[in-house]
Write an enzyme that holds these catalytic residues in place. Structure first.
Site, short mmCIF file in Angstrom:
data_model
loop_
_atom_site.label_atom_id
_atom_site.label_comp_id
_atom_site.label_asym_id
_atom_site.label_seq_id
_atom_site.Cartn_x
_atom_site.Cartn_y
_atom_site.Cartn_z
N GLU A 187 -5.21 -8.54 0.53
CA GLU A 187 -5.88 -8.29 1.81
C GLU A 187 -7.35 -8.03 1.54
O GLU A 187 -7.69 -7.31 0.59
CB GLU A 187 -5.35 -7.01 2.50
CG GLU A 187 -3.98 -7.10 3.09
CD GLU A 187 -3.57 -5.79 3.76
OE1 GLU A 187 -4.44 -4.99 4.16
OE2 GLU A 187 -2.36 -5.57 3.86
N GLU B 108 0.81 -1.22 0.00
CA GLU B 108 0.00 0.00 0.00
C GLU B 108 0.85 1.28 0.00
O GLU B 108 0.83 2.04 0.98
CB GLU B 108 -0.97 0.00 1.18
CG GLU B 108 -1.98 -1.12 1.11
CD GLU B 108 -2.96 -1.13 2.27
OE1 GLU B 108 -3.00 -0.17 3.05
OE2 GLU B 108 -3.72 -2.11 2.40
O1 IFM Z 1 -4.18 -3.25 9.04
C1 IFM Z 1 -4.13 -2.70 7.76
C2 IFM Z 1 -2.91 -3.23 7.02
O2 IFM Z 1 -1.73 -2.98 7.69
C3 IFM Z 1 -2.83 -2.58 5.66
N1 IFM Z 1 -4.07 -2.69 4.96
C4 IFM Z 1 -5.27 -2.32 5.63
C5 IFM Z 1 -5.35 -3.04 6.96
C6 IFM Z 1 -6.65 -2.64 7.69
O3 IFM Z 1 -6.66 -1.28 7.92
#
Ligand code: IFM
Length: 448
Positions: free
Chosen positions: A352, A163
Site C-alpha cells: 500500500e 498491518e
Molecule cells: O485505509 C487504510 C488501510 O485499510 C490500511 N492501511 C492504511 C490505509 C490508509 O489509512
C-alpha cells in the site's frame, strides 16, 4: 536500470472498506459493523453498510481496473461473509462472491492477490474472546482452510494479515479502531502472539494444501526513520531508531517482523515488558516464523519521535501533508526498502502507498488530483532508487483502487485512483488513475 520486466503493478482495497452489503446473502457481522454505531467513534457517524457497493458492482469496477492497466489487484476477504459465525457453517453465497470476483479478475487479465485478514474480525468470535482466546489461531486456520480450498486453484499470491500493528495498536491499545478497546499490556502481548500464531498456521496451511504452488507473505506497516544526513553514523542511528520497541510499542516494526521473519522476539521486549512478556515455546516460534516469499510493506510517511506540540525531524512549519495530516516524505520508500531488506533479507513489495485528499468532481466532470500524481511519482522514484541499488523490489500496489470507507475517518479522506460518488455510486477515473496507466506502461520510467 529501473524495475524488472515482470514488476507487479497494481492496486489494493479491503473488503470492509468497499463491499457494503453488510447483511446480505447470509453474511455475519464483524466488529466494525457492530461497533461503528457507538456514539462518536466514526466521523459524522458514517458507516460501511453500503460503502462503494462493490459487492454488487464488482464487474463494473474490474472494467475500470482494466482501463487503468492494473496487472494485480490485492483485495481482502470478509471472514464473516464466508463464515458468518467465524467458524462452523460456511456461507456458500459469500464464498461464491469471492470465487466470481477471482474469475472476473482473471478474465480481465488481472492477477488476484488475496489478503486473508484486513481488520474486520467476526463479531461472534469477538464475543468469544477474539485474539485473546488461545483457540483463536485455530479459528483462523479453519477460516484459511475454507478460503484456500475454494480459491487456490486460481489464486497464486496470498497475504495473511494486514498491518498487525494497527489491529493491536489502534483496535486494542489506543482504542481508535473497532472494537475501540484499551486493554492492559499483558493482554496485548498475548493477543499479538496469537495473531502471529494465526499467521503461522495460515502460512503452513497454504503451503501444504494450496492446489498450486503459491507465494505467501504478510503485510506490516514499515515506515522507518530517515537518516539526518548521509554519514555512516546518521544511517546507523536511523536504522537503530527504526527497529526499536522503545518509542512505538505495538506499532513498531520489529515487534511483529522479528518473530515472523527472524523467529524471535526483540531482546528489549523482555526488558521493557517485564512480567507482561510471555516466554514463547520453541514450537510456537517455529510456527510463527514459517518461511515467506517476500515482505509486503505499507508505506505512507516516515517515522519520527513525536514530542507533543513540537515539530520533529521530518515535520516543520508548512510541510506538505495529505488531508489526514500525514507528512509527505518520499525518502521513506528508499530507506524502508533498504533497511527492511538488510534486516530481514526478503524481496520487497509495496502493499500500500497512496495519497489522501478531499477530491471532488469539477464542473467539467474531471477530478484533477495533481497532488496525488506528484505523490506517486516522488514515492515510486525513491522506490526505484532502492531497486537500482540492488534491493529486490518486486512490486508496487497503490492504495487504493477507489475511494472508500477510511475507518474512523469515514468517507472524507479519499485515497482512490477512482472517485466514488457515494450518493449515486457513480465512478469516475481521476487524472491520477489515467496517469497511473502511463506509469505502468512505462514500467515506472516516467517518474524519472
Ligand atoms: O485505509 C487504510 C488501510 O485499510 C490500511 N492501511 C492504511 C490505509 C490508509 O489509512
Amino acid at each position: 536500470m529501473g524495475f524488472s520486466k515482470d514488476f507487479m503493478w497494481g492496486g489494493a482495497a479491503a473488503a470492509h472498506q468497499i463491499e457494503g452489503a453488510y447483511n446480505e446473502d447470509g453474511k455475519g457481522l464483524n466488529i466494525w459493523d457492530v461497533h461503528t454505531s457507538l456514539e462518536g467513534v466514526v466521523r459524522y457517524s458514517e458507516d460501511a453498510k453500503v460503502a462503494c457497493d462493490h459487492y454488487h458492482r464488482y464487474k463494473d469496477d474490474i472494467k475500470l481496473f482494466k482501463e487503468m492497466g492494473l496487472k494485480y489487484y490485492r483485495f481482502s476477504i470478509s471472514w464473516a461473509r464466508v463464515l458468518p459465525n467465524g467458524v462452523g457453517q460456511v456461507n456458500e453465497k459469500g464464498l461464491k462472491f469471492y470465487s466470481d470476483l477471482v474469475d472476473e479478475l482473471l478474465a480481465n487479465g488481472i492477477e488476484p492477490i488475496i489478503t486473508l485478514f484486513h481488520w474486520d474480525y467476526p463479531y461472534e468470535l469477538y464475543c468469544k474472546g477474539h485474539w485473546l482466546n488461545p483457540d483463536s489461531p485455530l479459528w483462523f486456520e479453519e477460516y484459511t482452510k475454507v478460503v484456500v480450498d475454494a480459491l487456490s486453484d486460481r489464486v497464486k499470491i496470498w497475504m495473511t494479515i494486514n498491518e498487525p500493528q494497527c489491529i493491536i495498536g489502534c483496535g486494542h491499545w489506543k482504542g481508535t479502531h473497532a472494537p475501540f478497546q484499551q486493554l492492559p499490556m499483558r493482554d496485548l502481548v498475548r493477543m499479538s502472539h496469537n495473531i502471529m500464531l494465526s499467521h503461522g498456521r495460515a502460512v503452513k496451511y497454504i503451503r501444504e494444501h494450496a492446489k498450486q504452488k503459491c507465494k505467501v507473505s504478510f503485510v506490516p506497516i514499515a515506515p522507518v526513520h530517515i537518516p539526518e544526513n548521509d554519514s555512516r553514523e546518521a544511517i546507523e542511528q536511523a536504522k537503530a531508531d527504526s527497529f526499536t520497541l522503545k518509542h512505538k510499542g505495538f506499532f513498531s516494526i520489529c515487534w511483529w517482523c522479528d518473530p515472523i521473519l527472524k523467529g524471535k522476539y526483540p531482546e528489549e521486549a523482555y526488558e521493557l515488558l517485564g512480567e507482561d512478556m510471555i516466554t514463547p515455546s520453541k514450537e510456537d516460534m517455529e510456527l510463527i516464523s514459517q518461511p515467506l516469499d517476500f515482505i509486503t510493506c505499507n508505506i505512507y510517511y516516515s517515522e519520527s519521535f513525536r514530542i507533543p506540540n513540537q515539530y520533529s525531524s521530518n515535520a516543520f512549519q508548512g510541510v506538505s501533508r495529505n488531508s489526514l495530516g500525514w507528512v509527505v516524505d518520499e525518502k521513506v520508500m528508499y530507506w524502508s526498502a533498504k533497511f527492511m531488506y538488510e534486516r530481514y533479507g526478503l524481496p520487497y513489495i509495496i502493499g500500500e502507498n497512496g495519497f489522501a485528499g478531499r477530491d471532488w468532481v469539477d464542473l467539467d466532470g474531471k477530478i484533477v488530483d495533481g497532488n496525488r500524481i506528484d505523490y506517486i511519482r516522488r514515492y515510486v522514484k525513491e522506490l526505484m532508487r532502492a531497486a537500482d541499488e540492488g534491493v529486490p523490489v518486486l512490486g508496487y500496489l497503490y492504495w487504493s483502487v477507489m475511494d472508500n470507507f477510511e475507518w474512523a475517518e469515514g468517507y472524507d479522506e479519499r485515497f482512490g485512483l477512482i472517485h466514488v460518488d457515494y450518493k449515486t455510486q457513480a465512478r469516475t477515473i481521476k487524472e491520477s488513475g489515467r496517469w497511473f496507466k502511463k506509469l505502468i506502461e512505462s514500467n515506472g520510467e516516467i517518474v524519472k
